[in-house]
Design a protein around this motif. Structure first.
Motif, mmCIF file in Angstrom:
data_model
loop_
_atom_site.group_PDB
_atom_site.id
_atom_site.type_symbol
_atom_site.label_atom_id
_atom_site.label_comp_id
_atom_site.label_asym_id
_atom_site.label_seq_id
_atom_site.Cartn_x
_atom_site.Cartn_y
_atom_site.Cartn_z
ATOM 1 N N MET A 64 -5.629 -25.793 9.144
ATOM 2 C CA MET A 64 -4.778 -26.865 9.263
ATOM 3 C C MET A 64 -5.465 -28.130 9.738
ATOM 4 N N ASP A 65 -5.252 -29.158 9.072
ATOM 5 C CA ASP A 65 -6.094 -30.292 9.328
ATOM 6 C C ASP A 65 -5.635 -31.062 10.542
ATOM 7 N N SER A 66 -6.633 -31.696 11.236
ATOM 8 C CA SER A 66 -6.078 -32.336 12.530
ATOM 9 C C SER A 66 -5.810 -33.573 12.323
ATOM 10 N N ILE A 67 -4.784 -34.083 13.010
ATOM 11 C CA ILE A 67 -4.132 -35.415 12.754
ATOM 12 C C ILE A 67 -4.598 -36.280 13.920
ATOM 13 N N GLU A 68 -5.534 -37.430 13.543
ATOM 14 C CA GLU A 68 -5.766 -38.264 14.466
ATOM 15 C C GLU A 68 -4.934 -39.111 15.140
ATOM 16 N N LYS A 69 -4.841 -39.245 16.282
ATOM 17 C CA LYS A 69 -3.737 -40.124 17.039
ATOM 18 C C LYS A 69 -3.983 -41.429 17.038
ATOM 19 N N SER A 70 -3.036 -42.198 16.744
ATOM 20 C CA SER A 70 -3.184 -43.539 16.706
ATOM 21 C C SER A 70 -3.117 -44.266 18.156
ATOM 22 N N PRO A 71 -3.825 -45.485 17.984
ATOM 23 C CA PRO A 71 -4.031 -46.055 19.350
ATOM 24 C C PRO A 71 -2.868 -46.379 20.328
ATOM 25 N N ILE A 72 -1.677 -46.715 19.273
ATOM 26 C CA ILE A 72 -0.348 -46.657 20.344
ATOM 27 C C ILE A 72 -0.027 -45.511 20.845
ATOM 28 N N GLN A 73 -0.240 -44.363 20.163
ATOM 29 C CA GLN A 73 -0.091 -42.845 20.942
ATOM 30 C C GLN A 73 -0.946 -42.492 21.823
ATOM 31 N N ILE A 74 -2.056 -43.207 21.967
ATOM 32 C CA ILE A 74 -2.992 -42.741 22.926
ATOM 33 C C ILE A 74 -2.692 -43.334 24.108
ATOM 34 N N LEU A 75 -2.287 -44.608 23.856
ATOM 35 C CA LEU A 75 -2.128 -45.585 25.178
ATOM 36 C C LEU A 75 -0.571 -44.849 25.688
ATOM 37 N N GLN A 76 0.314 -44.596 25.073
ATOM 38 C CA GLN A 76 1.741 -44.048 25.457
ATOM 39 C C GLN A 76 1.356 -42.700 26.037
ATOM 40 N N HIS A 77 0.233 -41.770 25.732
ATOM 41 C CA HIS A 77 -0.053 -40.543 26.415
ATOM 42 C C HIS A 77 -0.515 -40.882 27.510
ATOM 43 N N LEU A 78 -1.382 -41.875 27.766
ATOM 44 C CA LEU A 78 -2.108 -42.006 28.908
ATOM 45 C C LEU A 78 -1.046 -42.716 30.045
ATOM 46 N N GLN A 79 -0.061 -43.455 29.522
ATOM 47 C CA GLN A 79 0.835 -44.153 30.420
ATOM 48 C C GLN A 79 1.598 -42.916 31.069
ATOM 49 N N LYS A 80 1.627 -41.962 30.401
ATOM 50 C CA LYS A 80 2.642 -40.534 30.999
ATOM 51 C C LYS A 80 1.828 -39.570 31.877
ATOM 52 N N GLN A 81 0.361 -39.947 31.814
ATOM 53 C CA GLN A 81 -0.314 -39.102 32.887
ATOM 54 C C GLN A 81 -0.022 -39.422 34.406
ATOM 55 N N SER A 82 -0.102 -38.314 35.255
ATOM 56 C CA SER A 82 -0.263 -38.455 36.609
ATOM 57 C C SER A 82 -1.606 -39.313 37.122
ATOM 58 N N SER A 83 -1.417 -39.615 38.368
ATOM 59 C CA SER A 83 -2.861 -40.210 38.993
ATOM 60 C C SER A 83 -3.929 -39.366 38.934
ATOM 61 N N SER A 84 -3.371 -38.211 39.382
ATOM 62 C CA SER A 84 -4.552 -37.062 39.387
ATOM 63 C C SER A 84 -5.259 -36.733 38.092
ATOM 64 N N SER A 85 -4.554 -36.930 36.973
ATOM 65 C CA SER A 85 -4.919 -36.558 35.578
ATOM 66 C C SER A 85 -5.739 -37.820 35.186
ATOM 67 N N ILE A 117 -9.693 -46.024 29.147
ATOM 68 C CA ILE A 117 -8.299 -46.499 29.100
ATOM 69 C C ILE A 117 -8.526 -47.868 28.616
ATOM 70 N N GLN A 118 -9.478 -48.510 29.001
ATOM 71 C CA GLN A 118 -9.582 -50.021 28.573
ATOM 72 C C GLN A 118 -9.710 -50.156 27.030
ATOM 73 N N ARG A 119 -10.338 -49.165 26.403
ATOM 74 C CA ARG A 119 -10.581 -49.225 25.184
ATOM 75 C C ARG A 119 -9.364 -48.984 24.305
ATOM 76 N N ALA A 120 -8.424 -47.984 24.884
ATOM 77 C CA ALA A 120 -7.216 -47.841 24.416
ATOM 78 C C ALA A 120 -6.163 -48.706 24.269
ATOM 79 N N MET A 121 -6.138 -49.729 25.494
ATOM 80 C CA MET A 121 -5.515 -50.970 25.418
ATOM 81 C C MET A 121 -5.936 -51.978 24.530
ATOM 82 N N LEU A 122 -7.167 -51.902 24.105
ATOM 83 C CA LEU A 122 -7.833 -53.213 23.518
ATOM 84 C C LEU A 122 -7.355 -52.843 21.838
ATOM 85 N N LEU A 123 -7.190 -51.550 21.616
ATOM 86 C CA LEU A 123 -6.972 -51.160 20.340
ATOM 87 C C LEU A 123 -5.741 -50.911 20.115
ATOM 88 N N SER A 124 -4.827 -51.020 20.952
ATOM 89 C CA SER A 124 -3.136 -50.890 20.894
ATOM 90 C C SER A 124 -2.531 -52.136 20.546
#
Length: 252
Positions: free
Chosen positions: A1-22, A31-38
């Motif tokens: 199965m081909d991998s699906i690349e996540k969009s910058p918006i999806q990456i930022l949303q994923h980061l916002q859901k992570q715990s502080s330890s993660s 993190i800054q790069r994801a913000m600049l791209l979204s």
């Protein structure tokens, strides 16, 4: 199965859901790069990234210089929306156009609200866009005691008044009250004092419109708070910005 690349918006949303330890395991630059791209990133975090990376010197840079530096340093293709938001924030920090020039006020409102800015096209800013922009502008560069510099011009107040009138908003919400005289609400009440049914209908309509604007603002400011909490800075932290945001929203 081909991998699906996540969009910058999806990456930022994923980061916002992570715990502080993660998040502690994620490189700050990632993190800054994801913000600049979204396209979902608010204006304030983008502005803080630029100030943290390059300092006050960047306030005098041309847009193409900022684009080139960010693209080289973060190895990305900077979206037009991100550059527009950065330049809008720089305009807020270095000029009083937002408060004195109605054309620039409308443009900056649209940009901060996430619209695609086209300099050769006029796009009016609606009540929600103005509410978001004025709130975030107060966070990026809070008004000072010099009212001549940071008090909205009569032309801008009239523009806000006309937009609110067109949208049927007789009793403006929060910062949009700047467009009306203190006596305006009293006058609205007096106009329909002899017609209880009409007064009740108008009251309920205004409560509904204010509720919609309030919910929109709180939802967006909650998103902004989460982005500020996520944003790593090499100098200082975003705690002061978060506290200032909460202070602005205390009256909402």
């Amino acid at each position: 199965m081909d991998s699906i690349e996540k969009s910058p918006i999806q990456i930022l949303q994923h980061l916002q859901k992570q715990s502080s330890s993660s998040l502690s395991k994620v490189a700050p630059k990632t993190i800054q790069r994801a913000m600049l791209l979204s396209e979902d990133t608010f204006t304030t975090p983008l502005f803080l990234i630029v100030m943290d990376k390059y300092g006050p010197e960047a306030l005098s840079w041309a847009p193409e210089t900022i684009r080139r530096e960010l693209e080289e340093d973060f190895q990305l293709k900077l979206p037009k929306e991100s550059l527009d938001k950065i330049m809008a924030a720089i305009s807020l920090a270095t000029t009083n156009y937002f408060y004195k020039d109605v054309t620039r006020f409308i443009e900056i409102c649209n940009i901060i609200a996430g619209d695609d800015f086209q300099p050769d096209e006029f796009e009016p800013a609606d009540a929600g866009e103005m509410l978001l922009a004025i709130t975030e502008a107060m966070l990026i560069w809070p008004p000072d005691e010099d009212t001549e510099d940071t008090e909205f011009s009569p032309e801008i107040r009239e523009y806000i008044r006309q937009v609110l009138k067109d949208e049927g908003i007789l009793k403006p919400f929060d910062v949009l009250k700047i467009a009306f005289e203190d006596s305006r609400e009293v006058a609205v009440n007096a106009d329909f004092a002899d017609d209880p049914e009409m007064f009740q209908a108008i009251y309920e309509m205004q409560q509904e419109k204010q509720g919609e604007l309030r919910n929109m603002l709180l939802q967006n400011m909650d998103g902004l708070t989460k982005q500020l909490q996520l944003l790593p800075l090499s100098s200082g932290s975003t705690e002061e910005a978060i506290m200032q945001l909460q202070k602005i929203l205390n009256g909402v």
